[in-house]
Scaffold this motif. Structure first.
Motif, PDB file in Angstrom:
ATOM      1  N   TYR A  14       0.889  -1.145  -0.147  1.00 20.67           N
ATOM      2  CA  TYR A  14       0.086   0.125  -0.176  1.00 20.67           C
ATOM      3  C   TYR A  14       0.767   1.274  -0.103  1.00 20.67           C
ATOM      4  N   GLN A  15       0.752   2.052  -1.148  1.00 17.71           N
ATOM      5  CA  GLN A  15       1.598   3.226  -1.220  1.00 17.71           C
ATOM      6  C   GLN A  15       1.375   4.105   0.154  1.00 17.71           C
ATOM      7  N   LYS A  16       0.244   4.354   0.379  1.00 17.71           N
ATOM      8  CA  LYS A  16      -0.046   5.202   1.775  1.00 17.71           C
ATOM      9  C   LYS A  16       0.626   4.804   2.856  1.00 17.71           C
ATOM     10  N   MET A  17       0.715   3.460   3.143  1.00 18.99           N
ATOM     11  CA  MET A  17       1.337   2.807   4.082  1.00 18.99           C
ATOM     12  C   MET A  17       2.801   3.025   3.954  1.00 18.99           C
ATOM     13  N   ARG A  18       3.413   2.923   2.793  1.00 18.42           N
ATOM     14  CA  ARG A  18       4.933   3.089   2.636  1.00 18.42           C
ATOM     15  C   ARG A  18       5.035   4.618   2.903  1.00 18.42           C
ATOM     16  N   GLN A  19       4.407   5.332   2.253  1.00 18.15           N
ATOM     17  CA  GLN A  19       4.589   6.806   2.590  1.00 18.15           C
ATOM     18  C   GLN A  19       4.573   7.115   4.046  1.00 18.15           C
ATOM     19  N   GLY A  20       3.574   6.624   4.821  1.00 19.72           N
ATOM     20  CA  GLY A  20       3.474   7.011   6.059  1.00 19.72           C
ATOM     21  C   GLY A  20       4.580   6.466   6.913  1.00 19.72           C
ATOM     22  N   LEU A  21       5.214   5.143   6.686  1.00 21.47           N
ATOM     23  CA  LEU A  21       6.258   5.039   7.196  1.00 21.47           C
ATOM     24  C   LEU A  21       7.376   5.639   6.965  1.00 21.47           C
ATOM     25  N   CYS A  22       7.552   5.764   5.757  1.00 23.78           N
ATOM     26  CA  CYS A  22       8.723   6.787   5.208  1.00 23.78           C
ATOM     27  C   CYS A  22       8.890   8.134   5.896  1.00 23.78           C
ATOM     28  N   ALA A  23       7.508   8.745   5.940  1.00 24.07           N
ATOM     29  CA  ALA A  23       7.433   9.969   6.845  1.00 24.07           C
ATOM     30  C   ALA A  23       7.915   9.696   8.542  1.00 24.07           C
ATOM     31  N   THR A  24       7.428   8.488   8.947  1.00 24.77           N
ATOM     32  CA  THR A  24       7.879   8.338  10.298  1.00 24.77           C
ATOM     33  C   THR A  24       9.422   7.966  10.194  1.00 24.77           C
ATOM     34  N   LEU A  25       9.938   7.495   9.418  1.00 21.04           N
ATOM     35  CA  LEU A  25      11.483   7.250   9.489  1.00 21.04           C
ATOM     36  C   LEU A  25      12.122   8.614   9.200  1.00 21.04           C
ATOM     37  N   LYS A  26      11.698   9.513   8.287  1.00 18.89           N
ATOM     38  CA  LYS A  26      12.508  10.577   7.796  1.00 18.89           C
ATOM     39  C   LYS A  26      13.088  11.409   8.846  1.00 18.89           C
ATOM     40  N   PRO A  27      12.478  11.662   9.948  1.00 18.79           N
ATOM     41  CA  PRO A  27      13.156  12.427  11.185  1.00 18.79           C
ATOM     42  C   PRO A  27      14.464  11.755  11.724  1.00 18.79           C
ATOM     43  N   LEU A  28      14.474  10.298  11.294  1.00 15.94           N
ATOM     44  CA  LEU A  28      15.701   9.624  12.028  1.00 15.94           C
ATOM     45  C   LEU A  28      16.862   9.667  11.132  1.00 15.94           C
ATOM     46  N   ASP A  29      16.764  10.507   9.865  1.00 18.09           N
ATOM     47  CA  ASP A  29      17.744  10.889   8.962  1.00 18.09           C
ATOM     48  C   ASP A  29      18.431   9.682   8.322  1.00 18.09           C
ATOM     49  N   LEU A  30      17.345   8.866   8.102  1.00 23.11           N
ATOM     50  CA  LEU A  30      17.721   7.477   7.378  1.00 23.11           C
ATOM     51  C   LEU A  30      17.637   7.593   5.688  1.00 23.11           C
ATOM     52  N   ASN A  31      18.486   6.803   5.050  1.00 22.08           N
ATOM     53  CA  ASN A  31      18.191   6.956   3.543  1.00 22.08           C
ATOM     54  C   ASN A  31      17.470   5.828   3.120  1.00 22.08           C
ATOM     55  N   ILE A  32      16.256   6.189   2.584  1.00 25.08           N
ATOM     56  CA  ILE A  32      15.111   5.220   2.599  1.00 25.08           C
ATOM     57  C   ILE A  32      15.005   4.971   0.991  1.00 25.08           C
ATOM     58  N   SER A  33      14.766   3.531   0.545  1.00 24.94           N
ATOM     59  CA  SER A  33      14.323   3.034  -0.748  1.00 24.94           C
ATOM     60  C   SER A  33      12.894   2.522  -0.518  1.00 24.94           C
ATOM     61  N   GLU A  34      12.063   2.219  -1.301  1.00 23.35           N
ATOM     62  CA  GLU A  34      10.888   1.660  -1.379  1.00 23.35           C
ATOM     63  C   GLU A  34      10.685   0.504  -2.342  1.00 23.35           C
ATOM     64  N   ALA A  35       9.873  -0.656  -1.786  1.00 22.01           N
ATOM     65  CA  ALA A  35       9.507  -1.620  -2.702  1.00 22.01           C
ATOM     66  C   ALA A  35       8.088  -2.020  -2.224  1.00 22.01           C
ATOM     67  N   SER A  36       7.277  -2.561  -3.264  1.00 23.03           N
ATOM     68  CA  SER A  36       5.758  -2.725  -3.119  1.00 23.03           C
ATOM     69  C   SER A  36       5.401  -4.168  -2.901  1.00 23.03           C
ATOM     70  N   ASN A  37       6.264  -4.821  -2.949  1.00 21.90           N
ATOM     71  CA  ASN A  37       6.086  -6.648  -2.545  1.00 21.90           C
ATOM     72  C   ASN A  37       7.561  -7.314  -2.404  1.00 21.90           C
ATOM     73  N   GLY A  38       7.627  -8.271  -1.964  1.00 20.80           N
ATOM     74  CA  GLY A  38       9.046  -8.962  -1.734  1.00 20.80           C
ATOM     75  C   GLY A  38       9.548  -9.218  -3.032  1.00 20.80           C
ATOM     76  N   VAL A  39       9.099  -9.511  -4.261  1.00 20.72           N
ATOM     77  CA  VAL A  39       9.664  -9.620  -5.504  1.00 20.72           C
ATOM     78  C   VAL A  39      10.817  -8.057  -5.765  1.00 20.72           C
ATOM     79  N   GLU A  40       9.993  -6.981  -5.673  1.00 21.06           N
ATOM     80  CA  GLU A  40      10.641  -6.000  -5.851  1.00 21.06           C
ATOM     81  C   GLU A  40      11.704  -5.790  -4.598  1.00 21.06           C
ATOM     82  N   ALA A  41      11.396  -6.169  -3.523  1.00 24.75           N
ATOM     83  CA  ALA A  41      12.399  -5.883  -2.574  1.00 24.75           C
ATOM     84  C   ALA A  41      13.663  -6.692  -2.845  1.00 24.75           C
ATOM     85  N   LEU A  42      13.589  -8.074  -3.419  1.00 26.36           N
ATOM     86  CA  LEU A  42      14.629  -8.645  -3.701  1.00 26.36           C
ATOM     87  C   LEU A  42      15.298  -8.126  -5.020  1.00 26.36           C
ATOM     88  N   LYS A  43      14.854  -7.529  -5.916  1.00 29.33           N
ATOM     89  CA  LYS A  43      15.556  -6.857  -7.070  1.00 29.33           C
ATOM     90  C   LYS A  43      16.133  -5.764  -6.392  1.00 29.33           C
TER      91      LYS A  43
END
Length: 136
Positions: A14-43
């Motif tokens: 869920y894009q909104k969930m990814r965006q929400g989690l990324c927004a939560t992680l952003k204040p921690l000054d992390l370098n964030i990448s995203e994937a929409s499922n396990g196949v994309e994550a492995l890639k």
């Protein structure tokens, strides 16, 4: 532990969930990448080096359980910390995720302080943690 510039992969269908989690992680000054499922994550894991994977469980194509299993059986990723972040906070899900290789399990919605505590714990070698606790 300093978290800045830590490379993390956020996996959620869920894009909104990814965006929400990324927004939560952003204040921690992390370098964030995203994937929409396990196949994309492995890639993404094959194309870049990550320090931590945050994954949802229920996703199409390859779910978080399967992703944990694939990461653990791949030698170059076997020690990579995996944090499951899910709305499913039933003990069956938690136990299965941990058995498949997850290092921790955080219920949604996620608070930045919870993520920081989990990252501090899973990224600090046990011997250093024990020595620090004994000296304090």
């Amino acid at each position: 532990m300093k978290l800045n510039n830590l490379k993390v992969l956020v996996v959620d269908d869920y894009q909104k969930m990814r965006q929400g989690l990324c927004a939560t992680l952003k204040p921690l000054d992390l370098n964030i990448s995203e994937a929409s499922n396990g196949v994309e994550a492995l890639k993404a894991l094959r194309q870049d080096k990550f320090d931590v994977v945050f994954t949802d469980l229920v996703m199409p194509e390859m779910d978080g359980f399967e992703l944990c299993e694939e990461i653990r059986k791949t030698p170059e990723w076997a020690d990579m910390p995996i944090v499951v972040i899910s709305t499913h906070y039933d003990s069956r899900y938690i136990v299965k995720a941990l058995r498949q290789g997850a290092d921790d399990y955080i219920p949604k919605p996620v608070e930045p302080e919870t993520v920081k505590r989990v990252l501090d714990r899973i990224l600090t070698p046990t011997i250093l943690r024990e020595n620090h606790e004994q000296n304090n």
